[in-house]
Structure formats: structure tokens, C-alpha cells
Design a protein around this motif. Structure first.
Motif, PDB file in Angstrom:
ATOM      1  N   VAL A 162      42.054  43.677  45.151  1.00  0.00           N
ATOM      2  CA  VAL A 162      42.794  44.918  44.971  1.00  0.00           C
ATOM      3  C   VAL A 162      43.270  45.369  46.342  1.00  0.00           C
ATOM      4  O   VAL A 162      42.515  45.302  47.313  1.00  0.00           O
ATOM      5  CB  VAL A 162      41.916  46.004  44.328  1.00  0.00           C
ATOM      6  N   THR A 163      44.485  45.812  46.425  1.00  0.00           N
ATOM      7  CA  THR A 163      45.029  46.284  47.704  1.00  0.00           C
ATOM      8  C   THR A 163      45.752  47.597  47.496  1.00  0.00           C
ATOM      9  O   THR A 163      46.473  47.765  46.515  1.00  0.00           O
ATOM     10  CB  THR A 163      45.997  45.246  48.303  1.00  0.00           C
ATOM     11  N   ASN A 164      45.532  48.539  48.423  1.00  0.00           N
ATOM     12  CA  ASN A 164      46.327  49.756  48.432  1.00  0.00           C
ATOM     13  C   ASN A 164      46.814  50.007  49.859  1.00  0.00           C
ATOM     14  O   ASN A 164      46.699  49.125  50.719  1.00  0.00           O
ATOM     15  CB  ASN A 164      45.554  50.950  47.859  1.00  0.00           C
ATOM     16  N   GLU A 165      47.330  51.174  50.106  1.00  0.00           N
ATOM     17  CA  GLU A 165      47.922  51.445  51.408  1.00  0.00           C
ATOM     18  C   GLU A 165      46.881  51.580  52.510  1.00  0.00           C
ATOM     19  O   GLU A 165      47.218  51.592  53.698  1.00  0.00           O
ATOM     20  CB  GLU A 165      48.780  52.715  51.345  1.00  0.00           C
ATOM     21  N   VAL A 166      45.634  51.681  52.142  1.00  0.00           N
ATOM     22  CA  VAL A 166      44.575  51.913  53.120  1.00  0.00           C
ATOM     23  C   VAL A 166      43.732  50.662  53.366  1.00  0.00           C
ATOM     24  O   VAL A 166      43.342  50.375  54.500  1.00  0.00           O
ATOM     25  CB  VAL A 166      43.650  53.054  52.649  1.00  0.00           C
ATOM     26  N   ALA A 167      43.394  49.935  52.291  1.00  0.00           N
ATOM     27  CA  ALA A 167      42.442  48.837  52.417  1.00  0.00           C
ATOM     28  C   ALA A 167      42.664  47.794  51.341  1.00  0.00           C
ATOM     29  O   ALA A 167      43.477  47.964  50.441  1.00  0.00           O
ATOM     30  CB  ALA A 167      41.016  49.401  52.300  1.00  0.00           C
ATOM     31  N   SER A 168      41.892  46.707  51.473  1.00  0.00           N
ATOM     32  CA  SER A 168      41.844  45.678  50.437  1.00  0.00           C
ATOM     33  C   SER A 168      40.398  45.488  50.021  1.00  0.00           C
ATOM     34  O   SER A 168      39.478  45.680  50.832  1.00  0.00           O
ATOM     35  CB  SER A 168      42.409  44.348  50.947  1.00  0.00           C
ATOM     36  N   LEU A 169      40.216  45.112  48.784  1.00  0.00           N
ATOM     37  CA  LEU A 169      38.880  44.876  48.251  1.00  0.00           C
ATOM     38  C   LEU A 169      38.882  43.474  47.653  1.00  0.00           C
ATOM     39  O   LEU A 169      39.686  43.181  46.768  1.00  0.00           O
ATOM     40  CB  LEU A 169      38.538  45.916  47.193  1.00  0.00           C
ATOM     41  N   PHE A 170      37.966  42.639  48.158  1.00  0.00           N
ATOM     42  CA  PHE A 170      37.853  41.275  47.686  1.00  0.00           C
ATOM     43  C   PHE A 170      36.563  41.122  46.889  1.00  0.00           C
ATOM     44  O   PHE A 170      35.481  41.465  47.372  1.00  0.00           O
ATOM     45  CB  PHE A 170      37.840  40.297  48.865  1.00  0.00           C
ATOM     46  N   ILE A 171      36.684  40.604  45.677  1.00  0.00           N
ATOM     47  CA  ILE A 171      35.531  40.445  44.795  1.00  0.00           C
ATOM     48  C   ILE A 171      35.526  39.006  44.301  1.00  0.00           C
ATOM     49  O   ILE A 171      36.466  38.580  43.610  1.00  0.00           O
ATOM     50  CB  ILE A 171      35.613  41.411  43.597  1.00  0.00           C
ATOM     51  N   PRO A 172      34.482  38.230  44.630  1.00  0.00           N
ATOM     52  CA  PRO A 172      34.429  36.832  44.178  1.00  0.00           C
ATOM     53  C   PRO A 172      34.188  36.752  42.682  1.00  0.00           C
ATOM     54  O   PRO A 172      33.871  37.755  42.040  1.00  0.00           O
ATOM     55  CB  PRO A 172      33.248  36.270  44.978  1.00  0.00           C
ATOM     56  N   ALA A 173      34.307  35.550  42.149  1.00  0.00           N
ATOM     57  CA  ALA A 173      34.213  35.360  40.703  1.00  0.00           C
ATOM     58  C   ALA A 173      32.872  35.807  40.132  1.00  0.00           C
ATOM     59  O   ALA A 173      32.810  36.358  39.034  1.00  0.00           O
ATOM     60  CB  ALA A 173      34.466  33.894  40.352  1.00  0.00           C
ATOM     61  N   ASP A 174      31.773  35.597  40.860  1.00  0.00           N
ATOM     62  CA  ASP A 174      30.466  35.993  40.318  1.00  0.00           C
ATOM     63  C   ASP A 174      30.204  37.493  40.459  1.00  0.00           C
ATOM     64  O   ASP A 174      29.221  37.993  39.911  1.00  0.00           O
ATOM     65  CB  ASP A 174      29.342  35.190  40.980  1.00  0.00           C
ATOM     66  N   ARG A 175      31.016  38.188  41.189  1.00  0.00           N
ATOM     67  CA  ARG A 175      30.966  39.658  41.367  1.00  0.00           C
ATOM     68  C   ARG A 175      29.649  40.156  41.948  1.00  0.00           C
ATOM     69  O   ARG A 175      29.352  41.339  41.868  1.00  0.00           O
ATOM     70  CB  ARG A 175      31.246  40.354  40.037  1.00  0.00           C
ATOM     71  N   LYS A 176      28.884  39.291  42.563  1.00  0.00           N
ATOM     72  CA  LYS A 176      27.600  39.715  43.125  1.00  0.00           C
ATOM     73  C   LYS A 176      27.755  40.298  44.523  1.00  0.00           C
ATOM     74  O   LYS A 176      26.773  40.730  45.140  1.00  0.00           O
ATOM     75  CB  LYS A 176      26.622  38.537  43.141  1.00  0.00           C
TER      76      LYS A 176
END
Lengths: 115, 112
Positions: free
Chosen positions: B55-69
Motif C-alpha cells: 500500500v502506498t500513499n503520499e506519506v509512506a509505503s507499507l509492505f506486507i508479505p504473503a504470510d502476513r506475519k
């Protein structure tokens, strides 16, 4: 859009006295939260309201803390009697609760010092 | 409730990219991951929220791998004003948002 309002911003009292904090959430937000944040720690949820009903108050010290949200809008949090360990910032937050993933909007907090 | 683990503190320099990782091994199927930023004497402020992938917005990005751990908050080209405490929360992002538990966060210090 106006944010979450809280008052007072600061309060100094002596132990065993009473104190009350007030919160006005963002207009239209159904959910309201009160948190306690001790210096150097993350916020701890005290109570969560959905409209004027309590959803979660499992961490509220009910022997001395009370909260109400009359008419499902404004809320007050009271401490009676206060202890030294109640010195903290009390944060109010609100959210839409529209059934979709959402975030909480926080007020500036009330800083309480118990002497 | 899914418990989260973050580094206590991180240092960076202006202009660098900062990545803060959060571990949440017990994340539930319905849980979303939300990051907040808190400056001194202010309440936490929402930064970004996601469920999976990126997920990306104007402030930051969030990276979540497939296992979501785990998840990683990425702040591009930080400035001195990004010095703050960053909290990772895991929970249902709707009526049970309050059941997300704040940990003690990661104190990010950006140096000139």
C-alpha cells in the motif's frame, strides 16, 4: 473538518482528589475511545464506546475510573480518587465505524499530574 | 489479540529511506495492519493501513508479505520533522478497532 477536542489540556491535582476530562469527537463518528498513555509507553485502551453503549472497558480500573457518553456524542472520563500512578496523558480518539477498515483520530490529550 | 514486536529505536539521517519492521506472528485472517505516528505532546496520527501486499500513499509505503506475519513501514527521504514514535497495530479495522493494542512503538531519530 474539526478534529477531536479535549479539555483541559493540563491538570495538576493532589492524590485523593477527583478530576474529570472532556472529549468532543469528530462529528458523525460513532465510536469513541479513551486511552491512558504513561510517559515512555504506548497508549493503553481504557474504554471504547459505540454510540452511547460500552463496547470494551476491560482495562478500566472501575474502582476509581468512570466514563460516560451521554447522547452518543461528547464523553467525560472521571478519576475519583486519584493516585500518584494515574499521572499520564489521557487521549481521546474517535472513528466512523462504518463497517470498513478505518483509522482512529486522536485528540491532543490531557496531561494529568498527581502530586 | 495479535501482539506486535517492533525495534525500540532507530536512527537515520536526512534524505535516507527508513524501513521499520513489525512482527505479528499471531495475526488473524480478518486483521488489518495500521501504522500511527506520534510527536511529543500530540496524539497519534494515522499514517497508513493495509491488509496484504503493498500500500502506498503520499506519506509512506507499507509492505506486507504473503504470510502476513510481519510488515514494513517505509518512509522515503526522511527529514528532521519525521523524528517521532511509530506504532504498528494489528486488529480489525472496523468496530473492533479499539481491540488493536498499541505496543511501545519505535522511536525514530532523524539526524542532520
Amino acid at each position: 473538518e474539526a478534529g477531536v477536542a479535549q479539555s483541559p489540556r493540563y491538570k495538576i491535582i493532589e492524590k485523593r482528589q477527583s478530576v474529570a476530562f472532556w472529549c468532543n469527537p469528530i462529528s458523525g463518528h460513532a465510536t469513541l475511545y479513551w486511552y491512558q498513555q504513561i510517559l515512555g509507553q504506548g497508549p493503553k485502551l481504557l474504554i471504547q464506546f459505540q454510540n452511547n453503549g460500552v463496547v470494551d472497558d476491560s482495562q478500566l480500573p472501575k474502582d476509581r475510573f468512570s466514563a460516560e457518553r451521554l447522547k452518543g456524542v461528547d464523553s467525560t472520563l472521571k478519576i475519583q480518587p486519584a493516585k500518584l500512578e494515574d499521572s499520564a496523558v489521557y487521549l481521546c480518539a474517535s472513528s466512523w465505524t462504518g463497517g470498513q477498515p478505518e483509522s482512529q483520530y486522536f485528540g491532543p490529550g490531557t496531561r494529568l499530574l498527581v502530586l | 489479540l495479535a501482539k506486535t514486536t517492533q525495534p525500540i529505536s532507530m536512527d537515520s539521517y536526512e534524505g535516507q529511506e527508513v524501513n521499520i519492521t513489525c512482527s505479528h506472528n499471531n495475526i488473524a485472517t480478518n486483521d488489518y495492519i495500521t501504522w500511527y505516528q506520534q510527536f511529543p505532546s500530540q496524539g497519534p496520527r494515522f499514517i497508513i493501513q493495509g491488509y496484504k501486499t503493498k500500500v502506498t500513499n503520499e506519506v509512506a509505503s507499507l509492505f506486507i508479505p504473503a504470510d502476513r506475519k510481519s510488515s514494513t513501514l517505509s518512509l522515503p527521504r526522511v527529514s528532521l520533522s519525521d523524528t517521532a514514535v511509530y506504532y504498528c497495530l494489528v486488529g480489525e479495522g472496523n468496530t473492533n478497532a479499539g481491540k488493536s493494542t498499541f505496543g511501545d512503538g519505535t522511536t525514530l531519530t532523524v539526524k542532520p
